[in-house]
Design a protein around this motif. Structure first.
Motif: not given
Ligand SMILES: Cc1cc2nc3c(=O)[nH]c(=O)nc-3n(C[C@H](O)[C@H](O)[C@H](O)COP(=O)(O)OP(=O)(O)OC[C@H]3O[C@@H](n4cnc5c(N)ncnc54)[C@H](O)[C@@H]3O)c2cc1C
Length: 370
Positions: A178-189, A201-205, A317-321, A353-360
């Motif tokens: 229980e805390e506020t997530f801050s993207s400043e502290e996130l490193s994506i390899g 392994g993955k982060i999902i927002f 582009q960032q397949r672990n996010v 479903a293609p209508d929902a997939d963010v890859k659109r």
């Protein structure tokens, strides 16, 4: 490096104390169902949620209505979404020892002659969900002049019970921070991710309207809108119906009713307004022939978008996010369905479903990364 985000291919997970399969940001309806399905599939999950008191999920009335709008037409994919929602809220409720869903009708008190005519015209074509209602039965309770129709079946979800009980479950499994997530502290390899002492392994927002500021997804076509609701005690009103006459009166928690809402795209703050409180007070005074007492007034912002279709899937582009967001006015029906699709994609590579997939939005999201 993208604004406020460290993209660093050579992250060392050895700095981490835990390596869950998934880190989920947000425990609204989206984060709840996604974590549920991933855990059910045997994955290790940690959820970070700041427990904001007025998130969209906490302010929502919890209605799944198969037909909406002035034209009273079926909502997108309702033939799939409604039975799925009934099945999944029932099953998760059983698991959590609580009832999360009830079937009910919306009584549609037509606000004008045109709306009565529109309903009656649609009644001839939409035989599954639209029905005539017993007008005489309601004349002692309501003031209405243009008749009443019935929409059935609708579902009413107890979102408060869903969020509370699932949170307890996550806490019990030591899977909630229980805390506020801050993207400043996130490193994506290239492989893993590092967030403080976690290397998932993955982060999902699943962060609802806060996602608009997410450095990786903020170019998505969000169109947030504010909604308000009054909470009132109406002791003599039966709780097995939803009542609608412009505004909607919905049975809520602890014998209270939820009355709303507004759709405001030009808001300057997220607070309740005096104008809405006055409007609802006038509405209830006119519409109800029985007594009522206003006890609370709440407001939040819906994570809506211009396309009215959700954002589901991994960043092109960032397949672990990944992201599960953009549910707009229909989180109760869309979130379980697309959380399941996303979980199946993440665990078994089944398509979204293609209508929902963010890859659109691949081009927009690629532009943003450069
Ligand atoms: C007035 C109103 C009425 C509504 N009525 C209905 C209805 O009847 N039926 C329906 O289907 N939908 C309804 N909705 C829409 C529905 O509420 C949303 O579609 C749904 O709740 C969105 O869920 P979510 O999980 O995406 O977002 P949210 O509910 O906003 O959840 C996001 C979670 O992430 C947390 N979070 C965000 N940022 C961070 C961070 N940086 N760190 C940690 N935690 C974070 C938040 O605190 C929150 O707990 C209504 C909405 C409103 C405002």
């Amino acid at each position: 490096m993208s604004e406020g985000l460290n993209i660093n291919p050579s992250i060392s997970p050895s700095l981490a104390e835990a390596e869950p399969d998934f880190l989920i940001i947000g425990q609204g309806i989206c984060g709840t169902f996604l974590s549920h399905y991933l855990i059910k599939a045997g994955k290790s999950v940690v959820v970070i949620d700041d427990n904001k008191p007025f998130s969209a999920s906490k302010v929502a009335s919890g209605v799944i209505n198969p037909v909406t709008g002035r034209r009273i037409v079926r909502t997108w994919m309702i033939e799939d979404l409604l039975p799925f929602a009934l099945q999944e809220y029932t099953a998760l409720g059983k698991q959590l020892g609580v009832s999360l869903v009830k079937e009910c009708s919306v009584l549609d008190f037509h606000p004008s002659l045109q709306m009565k005519d529109a309903f009656e015209k649609r009644l001839e074509e939409e035989k599954e969900y639209l029905h005539k209602a017993n007008e005489l039965h309601w004349q002692q309770t309501f003031n209405f002049h243009f008749g009443v129709g019935e929409i059935n079946r609708c579902l009413l979800i107890d979102i408060d019970a869903l969020l509370t009980k699932w949170r307890e479950q996550l806490q019990f499994q030591n899977a909630l921070i229980e805390e506020t997530f801050s993207s400043e502290e996130l490193s994506i390899g290239d492989g893993r991710i590092l967030y403080k002492k976690l290397s998932p392994g993955k982060i999902i927002f699943c962060d609802g309207v806060s996602g608009i500021d997410n450095p990786l997804f903020k170019n998505l076509p969000y169109s947030p809108n504010k909604g308000e609701a009054i909470i009132a005690r109406i002791p003599d009103l039966p709780t097995q119906y939803i009542y609608k006459q412009g505004l909607t009166i919905v049975p809520w928690r602890n014998d209270l009713f939820w009355i709303g809402s507004t759709y405001d795209w030009n808001f300057t703050d997220t607070l309740p307004t005096g104008a809405f409180r006055d409007k609802v007070k006038n509405f209830l005074t006119y519409f109800l022939k029985i007594s009522f007492e206003i006890v609370d007034h709440i407001a939040s912002v819906r994570p809506a978008n211009m396309e009215r279709r959700p954002f589901v899937g991994l960043h092109p582009q960032q397949r672990n996010v990944g992201i599960l967001n953009g549910m707009g006015t229909k989180g109760c029906s869309l979130a379980p369905f697309f959380a399941k699709q996303f979980a199946d994609f993440l665990t078994s590579k089944k398509p979204i479903a293609p209508d929902a997939d963010v890859k659109r939005f691949e081009k927009i999201l690629a532009r943003k990364m450069n």
